[in-house]
Design an enzyme around this catalytic site. Structure first.
Site, short mmCIF file in Angstrom:
data_model
loop_
_atom_site.label_atom_id
_atom_site.label_comp_id
_atom_site.label_asym_id
_atom_site.label_seq_id
_atom_site.Cartn_x
_atom_site.Cartn_y
_atom_site.Cartn_z
N GLY A 1 -2.84 5.17 -2.10
CA GLY A 1 -2.10 4.11 -3.43
C GLY A 1 -3.15 3.86 -4.68
CG LEU B 1 -7.07 -1.54 -3.95
CD1 LEU B 1 -7.76 -1.76 -5.14
CD2 LEU B 1 -6.72 -3.38 -3.36
CB ILE C 1 0.91 3.82 10.31
CG1 ILE C 1 0.80 3.73 8.69
CG2 ILE C 1 -0.23 4.92 10.21
CD1 ILE C 1 -0.12 2.85 7.87
CG ASP D 1 -0.07 -12.51 -7.16
OD1 ASP D 1 1.32 -11.68 -6.76
OD2 ASP D 1 -0.49 -12.39 -8.49
CE1 TYR E 1 4.95 -6.58 -1.88
CE2 TYR E 1 4.87 -7.90 -3.15
CZ TYR E 1 4.39 -7.16 -2.05
OH TYR E 1 3.11 -6.23 -2.57
N1 LIG Z 1 0.20 -2.97 -6.80
C1 LIG Z 1 0.10 -3.76 -6.97
O1 LIG Z 1 0.14 -4.44 -8.75
C2 LIG Z 1 -0.56 -5.59 -6.64
C3 LIG Z 1 -0.72 -6.55 -6.41
C4 LIG Z 1 -0.69 -7.61 -5.42
C5 LIG Z 1 -0.91 -7.34 -4.47
N2 LIG Z 1 -0.76 -5.77 -4.10
C6 LIG Z 1 -0.89 -5.12 -2.67
O2 LIG Z 1 -2.03 -4.58 -2.89
C7 LIG Z 1 -2.24 -3.81 -1.15
C8 LIG Z 1 -2.25 -2.04 -1.61
O3 LIG Z 1 -1.08 -1.59 -2.73
P1 LIG Z 1 -0.87 -0.49 -4.29
O4 LIG Z 1 -0.36 -0.84 -5.06
O5 LIG Z 1 -2.72 0.30 -3.83
O6 LIG Z 1 0.03 -0.33 -3.33
P2 LIG Z 1 0.92 1.37 -3.54
O7 LIG Z 1 0.16 2.32 -4.71
O8 LIG Z 1 1.88 1.30 -3.12
O9 LIG Z 1 0.20 2.10 -2.16
C9 LIG Z 1 1.02 2.15 -0.62
C10 LIG Z 1 0.52 2.91 -0.40
O10 LIG Z 1 1.01 3.18 1.10
C11 LIG Z 1 1.33 4.23 1.70
N3 LIG Z 1 1.86 4.25 2.93
C12 LIG Z 1 3.36 3.08 2.41
N4 LIG Z 1 3.88 3.82 3.74
C13 LIG Z 1 3.70 4.15 4.71
C14 LIG Z 1 3.86 4.40 6.06
N5 LIG Z 1 5.26 4.19 6.48
N6 LIG Z 1 2.67 5.69 6.10
C15 LIG Z 1 1.53 6.06 6.05
N7 LIG Z 1 1.01 5.25 4.68
C16 LIG Z 1 2.57 4.81 3.35
C17 LIG Z 1 1.95 4.86 0.57
O11 LIG Z 1 1.51 6.77 1.23
P3 LIG Z 1 2.86 7.26 0.30
O12 LIG Z 1 1.85 7.48 -1.39
O13 LIG Z 1 1.92 7.90 1.03
O14 LIG Z 1 3.86 6.97 0.60
C18 LIG Z 1 0.65 4.87 -0.41
O15 LIG Z 1 -1.16 5.77 -0.26
C19 LIG Z 1 -0.21 -3.24 -1.05
O16 LIG Z 1 -0.50 -4.14 0.14
C20 LIG Z 1 0.33 -4.53 -2.28
O17 LIG Z 1 1.00 -5.06 -0.74
C21 LIG Z 1 -0.45 -4.78 -4.89
#
Ligand SMILES: NC(=O)c1ccc[n+]([C@@H]2O[C@H](COP(=O)([O-])OP(=O)(O)OC[C@H]3O[C@@H](n4cnc5c(N)ncnc54)[C@H](OP(=O)(O)O)[C@@H]3O)[C@@H](O)[C@H]2O)c1
Length: 288
Positions: A10, A12, A41, A108, A128
């Protein structure tokens, strides 16, 4: 250290994984459909085999359902991806982990009301937030490290865009954008956040920590400051209020975090949000 990043494919993960490698760690990238190791997972057996097979010294969990409106319309999907996954990891680490540490990346979004918020001021306004907070509790059960954060910067992940990518793209294409004066946050660049996550993982200190920029600003201030730093035109960008736009999920208006606990415990002085925005000049190469 051998580090398993779950959800590494994803937004990050694509910045964090190489940052850890630069610090000398061996990184195993896990994704649902791509990565060094793959699998869903939410299934306990998949996680047991992953932890037992990879024998990591630390797991950093980034796997999540981050679409706030999708969480609201499908609470069970939110539970599975934001809570069950962390429960599975905690159980597998407890039984098969052999001293492995868990670092859970949270959000946050668990705050509401007037910020900056200390770690105890949890106020949950949507599924969420509920599901991420429940995930935190699962990580806390095995003395994990919980990082509440928000981030921006150029995406290194194919098909994924960050908030700043969206603004930079729209202004470059001279599209009309409306930016909110009444929503406040204190994010970090993904590059800086990756360094702090590495530091926390290496130290193995358990607990819940806000990790953001030292101050924060409104989303509108952020967008105009980013445009100024990158030399982008702002004539298509307009001030607006979040109440002008309908969303499925209610959203917090002030997510600014008080990061004193993190700064004191880890001996770090966090950058201001303006400093982080200015660091984007070298990251985006736009208007430079
Ligand atoms: N994005 C933001 O602005 C933001 C802000 C604050 C906090 N966060 C937190 O930061 C963390 C990383 O965010 P991100 O934006 O990098 O997330 P993201 O781009 O949505 O990536 C999520 C990842 O989780 C994997 N995933 C989801 N469900 C899964 C499952 N059942 N089994 C295996 N893999 C699974 C996805 O794989 P697939 O692509 O193959 O589904 C992807 O690799 C998260 O915990 C999020 O809550 C994000």
């Amino acid at each position: 250290m051998r580090v398993l990043i779950t959800g590494a494919t994803g937004l990050l993960g694509a910045t964090l994984a190489p940052a850890l490698e630069l610090r000398g760690h061996v990184v195993v990238r896990h994704g649902r459909r791509a990565g060094d190791v793959r699998g869903d997972i939410t299934v306990p057996d998949v996680v047991e085999q992953l932890v037992a097979g990879e024998r990591p010294g630390a797991v950093i969990n980034l796997a999540a359902l981050t679409n706030v409106d999708q969480c609201e319309s499908d609470p069970n999907a939110a539970f599975l991806q934001n809570t069950r996954i962390v429960e599975n990891l905690a159980n597998a680490i407890e039984t098969r982990g052999n001293g492995c540490r868990l670092l859970q990346v949270s959000t946050d979004h668990v705050y509401d009301g007037v910020g900056p918020h200390g770690e105890e001021a949890v106020h949950l306004v949507n599924y969420y937030a509920f599901s991420k907070y429940a995930g935190e509790r699962a990580a806390a059960r095995i003395s994990g490290t919980i990082v509440r954060t928000n981030f921006f910067g150029p995406s290194q992940a194919s098909g994924q865009h960050s908030f700043s990518d969206w603004i930079v793209g729209a202004l470059t294409r001279r599209e009309t954008v409306r930016v909110f004066d009444d929503v406040f946050f204190s994010p970090l660049s993904m590059a800086a956040l990756s360094g702090y996550i590495a530091h926390m993982m290496e130290s193995g200190v358990p607990g819940t920590f806000n990790v953001g920029s030292r101050d924060g600003m409104s989303k509108a201030q952020f967008c105009f400051a980013l445009a100024a730093a990158l030399g982008l035109p702002t004539d298509t960008m307009h001030h607006a209020l979040s109440t002008d736009r309908a969303h499925a999920a209610r959203r917090p208006k002030d997510m600014r975090m008080n990061c004193d606990r993190f700064q004191e415990r880890f001996g770090v002085q966090l950058p201001s949000l303006q400093q982080e925005i200015e660091s984007m000049r070298s990251h985006y190469h736009a208007g430079a």
